[in-house]
Structures are given as C-alpha cells and as structure tokens.
Motif scaffolding. Structure first.
Motif, PDB file in Angstrom:
ATOM      1  N   ALA A 267       0.829  -1.207   0.000  1.00 20.53           N
ATOM      2  CA  ALA A 267       0.000   0.000   0.000  1.00 20.53           C
ATOM      3  C   ALA A 267       0.865   1.258   0.000  1.00 20.53           C
ATOM      4  O   ALA A 267       0.570   2.227  -0.704  1.00 20.53           O
ATOM      5  N   ASP A 268       1.943   1.242   0.749  1.00 15.16           N
ATOM      6  CA  ASP A 268       2.856   2.377   0.799  1.00 15.16           C
ATOM      7  C   ASP A 268       3.516   2.607  -0.565  1.00 15.16           C
ATOM      8  O   ASP A 268       3.652   3.744  -1.024  1.00 15.16           O
ATOM      9  N   ALA A 269       3.911   1.529  -1.231  1.00 10.50           N
ATOM     10  CA  ALA A 269       4.550   1.654  -2.547  1.00 10.50           C
ATOM     11  C   ALA A 269       3.559   2.133  -3.603  1.00 10.50           C
ATOM     12  O   ALA A 269       3.929   2.899  -4.498  1.00 10.50           O
ATOM     13  N   VAL A 270       2.308   1.699  -3.515  1.00 16.68           N
ATOM     14  CA  VAL A 270       1.299   2.142  -4.482  1.00 16.68           C
ATOM     15  C   VAL A 270       1.064   3.643  -4.335  1.00 16.68           C
ATOM     16  O   VAL A 270       0.975   4.370  -5.326  1.00 16.68           O
ATOM     17  N   VAL A 271       0.993   4.119  -3.104  1.00 14.52           N
ATOM     18  CA  VAL A 271       0.773   5.547  -2.868  1.00 14.52           C
ATOM     19  C   VAL A 271       1.978   6.362  -3.323  1.00 14.52           C
ATOM     20  O   VAL A 271       1.845   7.409  -3.955  1.00 14.52           O
ATOM     21  N   ALA A 272       3.186   5.860  -3.049  1.00 17.33           N
ATOM     22  CA  ALA A 272       4.393   6.628  -3.340  1.00 17.33           C
ATOM     23  C   ALA A 272       4.816   6.550  -4.810  1.00 17.33           C
ATOM     24  O   ALA A 272       5.225   7.545  -5.388  1.00 17.33           O
ATOM     25  N   LYS A 273       4.729   5.371  -5.425  1.00 14.52           N
ATOM     26  CA  LYS A 273       5.333   5.181  -6.743  1.00 14.52           C
ATOM     27  C   LYS A 273       4.338   4.821  -7.837  1.00 14.52           C
ATOM     28  O   LYS A 273       4.694   4.793  -9.003  1.00 14.52           O
ATOM     29  N   GLY A 274       3.155   4.452  -7.517  1.00 13.41           N
ATOM     30  CA  GLY A 274       2.194   4.052  -8.532  1.00 13.41           C
ATOM     31  C   GLY A 274       2.201   2.547  -8.753  1.00 13.41           C
ATOM     32  O   GLY A 274       3.007   1.820  -8.192  1.00 13.41           O
ATOM     33  N   GLN A 275       1.311   2.070  -9.594  1.00 14.39           N
ATOM     34  CA  GLN A 275       1.115   0.642  -9.812  1.00 14.39           C
ATOM     35  C   GLN A 275       2.312  -0.049 -10.464  1.00 14.39           C
ATOM     36  O   GLN A 275       2.629  -1.171 -10.142  1.00 14.39           O
ATOM     37  N   ALA A 276       2.976   0.603 -11.394  1.00 21.98           N
ATOM     38  CA  ALA A 276       4.017  -0.072 -12.176  1.00 21.98           C
ATOM     39  C   ALA A 276       5.224  -0.461 -11.330  1.00 21.98           C
ATOM     40  O   ALA A 276       5.889  -1.445 -11.618  1.00 21.98           O
ATOM     41  N   ALA A 277       5.501   0.270 -10.283  1.00 24.00           N
ATOM     42  CA  ALA A 277       6.691   0.007  -9.480  1.00 24.00           C
ATOM     43  C   ALA A 277       6.499  -1.148  -8.513  1.00 24.00           C
ATOM     44  O   ALA A 277       7.449  -1.566  -7.872  1.00 24.00           O
ATOM     45  N   THR A 278       5.324  -1.706  -8.393  1.00 29.16           N
ATOM     46  CA  THR A 278       5.055  -2.695  -7.357  1.00 29.16           C
ATOM     47  C   THR A 278       4.712  -4.083  -7.897  1.00 29.16           C
ATOM     48  O   THR A 278       4.116  -4.875  -7.191  1.00 29.16           O
ATOM     49  N   ARG A 279       5.064  -4.379  -9.102  1.00 31.28           N
ATOM     50  CA  ARG A 279       4.723  -5.693  -9.679  1.00 31.28           C
ATOM     51  C   ARG A 279       5.321  -6.843  -8.872  1.00 31.28           C
ATOM     52  O   ARG A 279       4.647  -7.850  -8.638  1.00 31.28           O
ATOM     53  N   LEU A 280       6.576  -6.714  -8.459  1.00 32.56           N
ATOM     54  CA  LEU A 280       7.203  -7.773  -7.668  1.00 32.56           C
ATOM     55  C   LEU A 280       6.513  -7.919  -6.314  1.00 32.56           C
ATOM     56  O   LEU A 280       6.303  -9.033  -5.843  1.00 32.56           O
TER      57      LEU A 280
END
Length: 138
Positions: free
Chosen positions: A93-106
């Motif tokens: 959730a923190d990564a989605v808020v900070a970086k968007g969907q593309a950065a959190t695939r892993l």
C-alpha cells in the motif's frame, strides 16, 4: 494387533523436499544480507540455512530427527509468513501511494504467492506426518 511395516521404495516427496531444501537454503543466506536488514538478520539467516541444510541431509538419509527438524522448520516458516503478511500488505500500500502501480509488480507477485506457499507448506507438513512417510523413518 501388531503393526505391520512394509519396507518399500523411498517416497519421492521426501527426496524432492530434501533436495529442494538443500538447494534453496543457501539462497536464504545470500538474499537476506543483500536486503540490508542488518548483521543480526544476516547471522540468523545463515544459521537457519545451515540448520535447514543439515536437516535436509538427514531427511535424505531417512533419519527420524531430520524429519522432525524439517517439520519444525516448516512450522517456523509458516509462522513467519503468516506474521509477515500484514507487513507485506502495508509495504504494498505504501509503494502504491508513493510510486504508482508499475513500481510494485514484484510486491504484488510476492503478496499473491504467499497464500499459495502457505498452502503448499501445510500440505507438505501434513504429508510428512502421514503413516506411509513415517514408516520410511522407522
């Protein structure tokens, strides 16, 4: 009524599990220090990797203490995965808020793989406790 033990071929599950742990345990000792979690986490990962490797070799040799040790390590892994699941969700959730969907695939992949890994570990643990497998270690 007496118990009849039929000695047969070693089960493929035990052999495959032992080789999986022998190959996978050293990866734990390499990946944890790369994550930068500190020297204590790296030392704990190295100790767990060594214990897992020794237990897997004993499992391959069909020693009873090896079966029990691998079952204990599986229980520890299940507990760590269950208690780590909320942390994974928070980090995602923190990564989605900070970086968007593309950065959190892993992170999404790891989050979705965790329940499957928990089910697989539970199934292996159940099979290691089965009478057919226990008789190999008698």
């Amino acid at each position: 009524m007496p118990t009849i033990i039929h000695v047969g071929a070693p089960s493929r599950l035990v052999t495959a599990l032992a080789w999986f742990v022998i190959v996978g345990a050293p990866l734990l000792a390499v990946v944890v220090p790369l994550q930068g979690l500190g020297w204590l986490a790296a030392a704990a990962a190295a100790a767990l990797a060594a214990l897992a490797t020794v237990s897997a070799v004993a499992l391959l040799r069909r020693l009873e203490w090896g079966r029990r040790a691998v079952m204990g390590l599986l229980l520890v892994a299940l507990a760590v995965a269950l208690f780590g699941l909320p942390w994974q969700i928070y980090a995602l959730a923190d990564a989605v808020v900070a970086k968007g969907q593309a950065a959190t695939r892993l992170q999404w992949l790891l989050l979705l793989a965790t329940p499957a890994a928990l089910l697989a570990a539970g199934w292996v643990l159940r099979r290691l406790r089965a009478a057919e497998v226990r008789q190999e270690f008698a």
